[in-house]
Design a protein around this motif. Structure first.
Motif, PDB file in Angstrom:
ATOM      1  N   ALA A 134       0.654  -1.347   0.071  1.00 50.44           N
ATOM      2  CA  ALA A 134       0.094  -0.138  -0.144  1.00 50.44           C
ATOM      3  C   ALA A 134       1.003   1.281   0.060  1.00 50.44           C
ATOM      4  O   ALA A 134       0.636   2.158  -0.528  1.00 50.44           O
ATOM      5  CB  ALA A 134      -0.621  -0.247   1.068  1.00 50.44           C
ATOM      6  N   VAL A 135       2.123   1.493   0.423  1.00 57.26           N
ATOM      7  CA  VAL A 135       2.990   2.200   0.632  1.00 57.26           C
ATOM      8  C   VAL A 135       3.099   3.054  -0.515  1.00 57.26           C
ATOM      9  O   VAL A 135       3.738   3.739  -1.307  1.00 57.26           O
ATOM     10  CB  VAL A 135       4.116   2.180   1.392  1.00 57.26           C
ATOM     11  N   ILE A 136       3.961   1.503  -1.512  1.00 55.93           N
ATOM     12  CA  ILE A 136       3.715   1.915  -2.640  1.00 55.93           C
ATOM     13  C   ILE A 136       2.698   2.361  -3.542  1.00 55.93           C
ATOM     14  O   ILE A 136       3.211   3.252  -4.461  1.00 55.93           O
ATOM     15  CB  ILE A 136       4.678   0.128  -3.242  1.00 55.93           C
ATOM     16  N   ALA A 137       1.637   1.500  -3.417  1.00 53.93           N
ATOM     17  CA  ALA A 137       0.574   1.636  -4.524  1.00 53.93           C
ATOM     18  C   ALA A 137      -0.185   3.313  -4.317  1.00 53.93           C
ATOM     19  O   ALA A 137      -0.077   3.771  -4.900  1.00 53.93           O
ATOM     20  CB  ALA A 137      -0.531   1.159  -3.719  1.00 53.93           C
ATOM     21  N   ASP A 138       0.839   3.920  -2.705  1.00 49.40           N
ATOM     22  CA  ASP A 138      -0.122   5.399  -2.929  1.00 49.40           C
ATOM     23  C   ASP A 138       0.826   6.078  -3.652  1.00 49.40           C
ATOM     24  O   ASP A 138       0.331   7.607  -3.870  1.00 49.40           O
ATOM     25  CB  ASP A 138       0.015   5.698  -1.073  1.00 49.40           C
ATOM     26  N   LEU A 151      -5.689   0.467 -10.959  1.00 45.80           N
ATOM     27  CA  LEU A 151      -4.923  -1.093 -11.270  1.00 45.80           C
ATOM     28  C   LEU A 151      -3.265  -0.928 -11.218  1.00 45.80           C
ATOM     29  O   LEU A 151      -2.625  -1.563 -11.051  1.00 45.80           O
ATOM     30  CB  LEU A 151      -5.019  -1.638 -13.122  1.00 45.80           C
ATOM     31  N   LEU A 152      -2.803   0.188 -11.617  1.00 45.14           N
ATOM     32  CA  LEU A 152      -1.936   1.085 -12.126  1.00 45.14           C
ATOM     33  C   LEU A 152      -0.635   0.536 -10.611  1.00 45.14           C
ATOM     34  O   LEU A 152       0.595  -0.603 -10.139  1.00 45.14           O
ATOM     35  CB  LEU A 152      -0.946   2.250 -12.737  1.00 45.14           C
ATOM     36  N   PRO A 153      -1.461   1.160  -9.134  1.00 43.85           N
ATOM     37  CA  PRO A 153      -0.515   1.367  -8.686  1.00 43.85           C
ATOM     38  C   PRO A 153      -0.596  -0.014  -7.617  1.00 43.85           C
ATOM     39  O   PRO A 153       0.359   0.022  -6.801  1.00 43.85           O
ATOM     40  CB  PRO A 153      -1.735   2.737  -7.723  1.00 43.85           C
ATOM     41  N   ARG A 154      -1.942  -0.993  -7.538  1.00 47.50           N
ATOM     42  CA  ARG A 154      -2.158  -1.593  -7.268  1.00 47.50           C
ATOM     43  C   ARG A 154      -1.238  -2.893  -7.879  1.00 47.50           C
ATOM     44  O   ARG A 154      -0.272  -3.786  -6.839  1.00 47.50           O
ATOM     45  CB  ARG A 154      -3.122  -2.323  -7.634  1.00 47.50           C
ATOM     46  N   ALA A 155      -0.404  -3.025  -9.053  1.00 44.99           N
ATOM     47  CA  ALA A 155       0.274  -4.057  -9.805  1.00 44.99           C
ATOM     48  C   ALA A 155       1.907  -3.451  -9.245  1.00 44.99           C
ATOM     49  O   ALA A 155       2.179  -4.162  -9.429  1.00 44.99           O
ATOM     50  CB  ALA A 155      -0.233  -3.816 -10.957  1.00 44.99           C
ATOM     51  N   ALA A 156       2.214  -2.407  -9.265  1.00 41.07           N
ATOM     52  CA  ALA A 156       3.371  -2.186  -8.399  1.00 41.07           C
ATOM     53  C   ALA A 156       3.771  -2.408  -7.638  1.00 41.07           C
ATOM     54  O   ALA A 156       4.818  -2.812  -7.384  1.00 41.07           O
ATOM     55  CB  ALA A 156       2.911  -0.226  -9.441  1.00 41.07           C
ATOM     56  N   GLY A 157       2.244  -2.186  -6.585  1.00 38.19           N
ATOM     57  CA  GLY A 157       3.243  -2.798  -5.437  1.00 38.19           C
ATOM     58  C   GLY A 157       2.910  -4.413  -5.201  1.00 38.19           C
ATOM     59  O   GLY A 157       4.278  -4.914  -4.564  1.00 38.19           O
ATOM     60  N   HIS A 158       2.376  -4.877  -6.244  1.00 34.92           N
ATOM     61  CA  HIS A 158       2.580  -6.466  -6.178  1.00 34.92           C
ATOM     62  C   HIS A 158       3.308  -6.941  -6.410  1.00 34.92           C
ATOM     63  O   HIS A 158       4.386  -7.653  -6.324  1.00 34.92           O
ATOM     64  CB  HIS A 158       1.305  -6.999  -6.660  1.00 34.92           C
ATOM     65  N   LEU A 182      21.244  -8.226  -4.960  1.00 38.25           N
ATOM     66  CA  LEU A 182      20.481  -9.314  -5.542  1.00 38.25           C
ATOM     67  C   LEU A 182      19.452  -7.965  -5.473  1.00 38.25           C
ATOM     68  O   LEU A 182      18.296  -8.484  -7.276  1.00 38.25           O
ATOM     69  CB  LEU A 182      20.531  -9.813  -4.131  1.00 38.25           C
ATOM     70  N   LEU A 183      18.654  -7.261  -4.301  1.00 36.95           N
ATOM     71  CA  LEU A 183      17.602  -6.805  -4.283  1.00 36.95           C
ATOM     72  C   LEU A 183      18.185  -5.236  -5.754  1.00 36.95           C
ATOM     73  O   LEU A 183      17.063  -5.411  -6.797  1.00 36.95           O
ATOM     74  CB  LEU A 183      17.957  -5.110  -3.593  1.00 36.95           C
ATOM     75  N   GLU A 184      19.067  -5.183  -6.196  1.00 35.50           N
ATOM     76  CA  GLU A 184      19.588  -3.655  -7.226  1.00 35.50           C
ATOM     77  C   GLU A 184      19.255  -4.527  -8.593  1.00 35.50           C
ATOM     78  O   GLU A 184      18.302  -4.063  -9.110  1.00 35.50           O
ATOM     79  CB  GLU A 184      20.478  -3.649  -7.258  1.00 35.50           C
ATOM     80  N   GLU A 185      19.378  -5.808  -8.385  1.00 36.48           N
ATOM     81  CA  GLU A 185      19.436  -6.726 -10.228  1.00 36.48           C
ATOM     82  C   GLU A 185      17.953  -7.419 -10.044  1.00 36.48           C
ATOM     83  O   GLU A 185      17.158  -6.761 -11.035  1.00 36.48           O
ATOM     84  CB  GLU A 185      20.664  -8.166  -9.995  1.00 36.48           C
ATOM     85  N   ALA A 186      17.571  -7.588  -9.146  1.00 32.08           N
ATOM     86  CA  ALA A 186      15.251  -7.646  -8.877  1.00 32.08           C
ATOM     87  C   ALA A 186      15.114  -6.630  -9.589  1.00 32.08           C
ATOM     88  O   ALA A 186      14.268  -6.366 -10.244  1.00 32.08           O
ATOM     89  CB  ALA A 186      14.612  -7.845  -7.415  1.00 32.08           C
ATOM     90  N   MET A 187      14.990  -5.342  -8.844  1.00 29.42           N
ATOM     91  CA  MET A 187      14.907  -4.492  -9.457  1.00 29.42           C
ATOM     92  C   MET A 187      14.726  -3.398 -10.249  1.00 29.42           C
ATOM     93  O   MET A 187      14.056  -2.702 -10.909  1.00 29.42           O
ATOM     94  CB  MET A 187      14.721  -3.306  -8.067  1.00 29.42           C
ATOM     95  N   LEU A 188      15.811  -4.128 -11.078  1.00 24.91           N
ATOM     96  CA  LEU A 188      15.610  -3.139 -11.999  1.00 24.91           C
ATOM     97  C   LEU A 188      14.740  -4.109 -13.482  1.00 24.91           C
ATOM     98  O   LEU A 188      14.454  -3.324 -14.119  1.00 24.91           O
ATOM     99  CB  LEU A 188      17.051  -3.427 -12.880  1.00 24.91           C
ATOM    100  N   ASN A 189      14.126  -4.189 -13.295  1.00 23.88           N
ATOM    101  CA  ASN A 189      12.629  -5.143 -13.385  1.00 23.88           C
ATOM    102  C   ASN A 189      11.529  -4.667 -13.508  1.00 23.88           C
ATOM    103  O   ASN A 189      10.492  -4.781 -14.503  1.00 23.88           O
ATOM    104  CB  ASN A 189      12.196  -6.988 -13.266  1.00 23.88           C
ATOM    105  N   LEU A 190      12.010  -3.368 -12.866  1.00 22.87           N
ATOM    106  CA  LEU A 190      10.209  -2.560 -12.814  1.00 22.87           C
ATOM    107  C   LEU A 190      10.787  -1.828 -13.473  1.00 22.87           C
ATOM    108  O   LEU A 190       9.464  -1.151 -14.152  1.00 22.87           O
ATOM    109  CB  LEU A 190      10.415  -1.954 -11.513  1.00 22.87           C
ATOM    110  N   GLN A 191      11.384  -1.242 -14.490  1.00 16.87           N
ATOM    111  CA  GLN A 191      11.760  -0.221 -15.232  1.00 16.87           C
ATOM    112  C   GLN A 191      10.957  -0.453 -16.604  1.00 16.87           C
ATOM    113  O   GLN A 191      10.471  -0.114 -17.417  1.00 16.87           O
ATOM    114  CB  GLN A 191      13.351  -0.029 -15.851  1.00 16.87           C
ATOM    115  N   SER A 192      10.358  -2.186 -16.751  1.00 16.04           N
ATOM    116  CA  SER A 192       9.711  -2.374 -17.903  1.00 16.04           C
ATOM    117  C   SER A 192       8.368  -1.931 -17.402  1.00 16.04           C
ATOM    118  O   SER A 192       7.239  -2.240 -19.046  1.00 16.04           O
ATOM    119  CB  SER A 192       9.617  -4.211 -17.992  1.00 16.04           C
ATOM    120  N   TYR A 193       7.725  -2.010 -15.845  1.00 18.72           N
ATOM    121  CA  TYR A 193       6.234  -1.709 -16.156  1.00 18.72           C
ATOM    122  C   TYR A 193       5.816  -0.520 -15.441  1.00 18.72           C
ATOM    123  O   TYR A 193       5.075  -0.236 -16.397  1.00 18.72           O
ATOM    124  CB  TYR A 193       5.858  -2.851 -14.934  1.00 18.72           C
TER     125      TYR A 193
END
Length: 196
Positions: A134-138, A151-158, A182-193
């Motif tokens: 919810a912090v991210i969705a907000d 949908l966009l904020p909810r999906a971003a949180g998930h 490891l977090l840095e590498e994983a979070m790179l996948n956010l860019q596509s969304y």
């Protein structure tokens, strides 16, 4: 001049950290399920009623002061520059939120090992993950002009949670692995969304 009467009984001098240290000692020795609230209180040198002033249940102890940490997370997100791409702002914030001092006790690894591998904690953890998402969705809603329930904020949180959890699972498999890369590498996948 009057002298103060000495206080009777044992003075209560404790903190969240002391309770957590006591609890984690017992978790390591007896397992989470085999450790009672009464045993934690006794180990911390306090009464059960005092313990419940700090934590509502045994399930809350591994999460520490999670509500305060969520407020820190909101601050970290809101401090990101507005001209920073959304995916990068969320990425940076998650990495910063997951940095802990090496001398923390219990260690962050101990804490996450219990949270992620204890079946008795899973239902409680779902509530905590919902608060984190919810912090991210907000934040995403604020940046994009959406409602947090869209949908966009909810999906971003998930998605952010799934990426973070993947990094944590890899981290817990290797006792020598540092978490941040490891977090840095994983979070790179956010860019596509979250492209904006």
């Amino acid at each position: 001049m009057t002298s103060e009467k000495p206080r009777l009984g044992r003075p209560v001098a404790t903190s969240h950290a002391q309770i957590e240290k006591a609890a984690f000692r017992l978790f390591a020795e007896h397992g989470f399920d085999g450790t009672t609230i009464a045993a934690i209180a006794a180990e911390a040198g306090i009464g059960r009623r005092t313990l419940f002033r700090y934590y509502q249940s045994k399930n809350d102890i591994p999460w520490g002061q999670f509500d305060r940490r969520l407020n820190d997370f909101r601050t970290i997100l809101n401090d990101q520059p507005n001209d920073l791409p959304l995916h990068e702002a969320v990425h940076r914030s998650i990495v910063e939120f997951n940095q802990f001092p090496d001398n923390a006790a219990p260690t962050h690894r101990e804490r996450m090992q219990i949270i992620l591998t204890t079946p008795e904690l899973q239902a409680h953890s779902v509530l905590r993950y919902t608060q984190w998402r919810a912090v991210i969705a907000d934040y995403v809603a604020h940046r994009t002009g959406h409602s947090p329930d869209d949908l966009l904020p909810r999906a971003a949180g998930h998605i952010s949670l799934a990426l973070s959890m993947s990094a944590y699972e890899m981290w817990l498999k290797d006792p020598y692995a540092p978490l941040t890369p490891l977090l840095e590498e994983a979070m790179l996948n956010l860019q596509s969304y979250l492209r904006n």
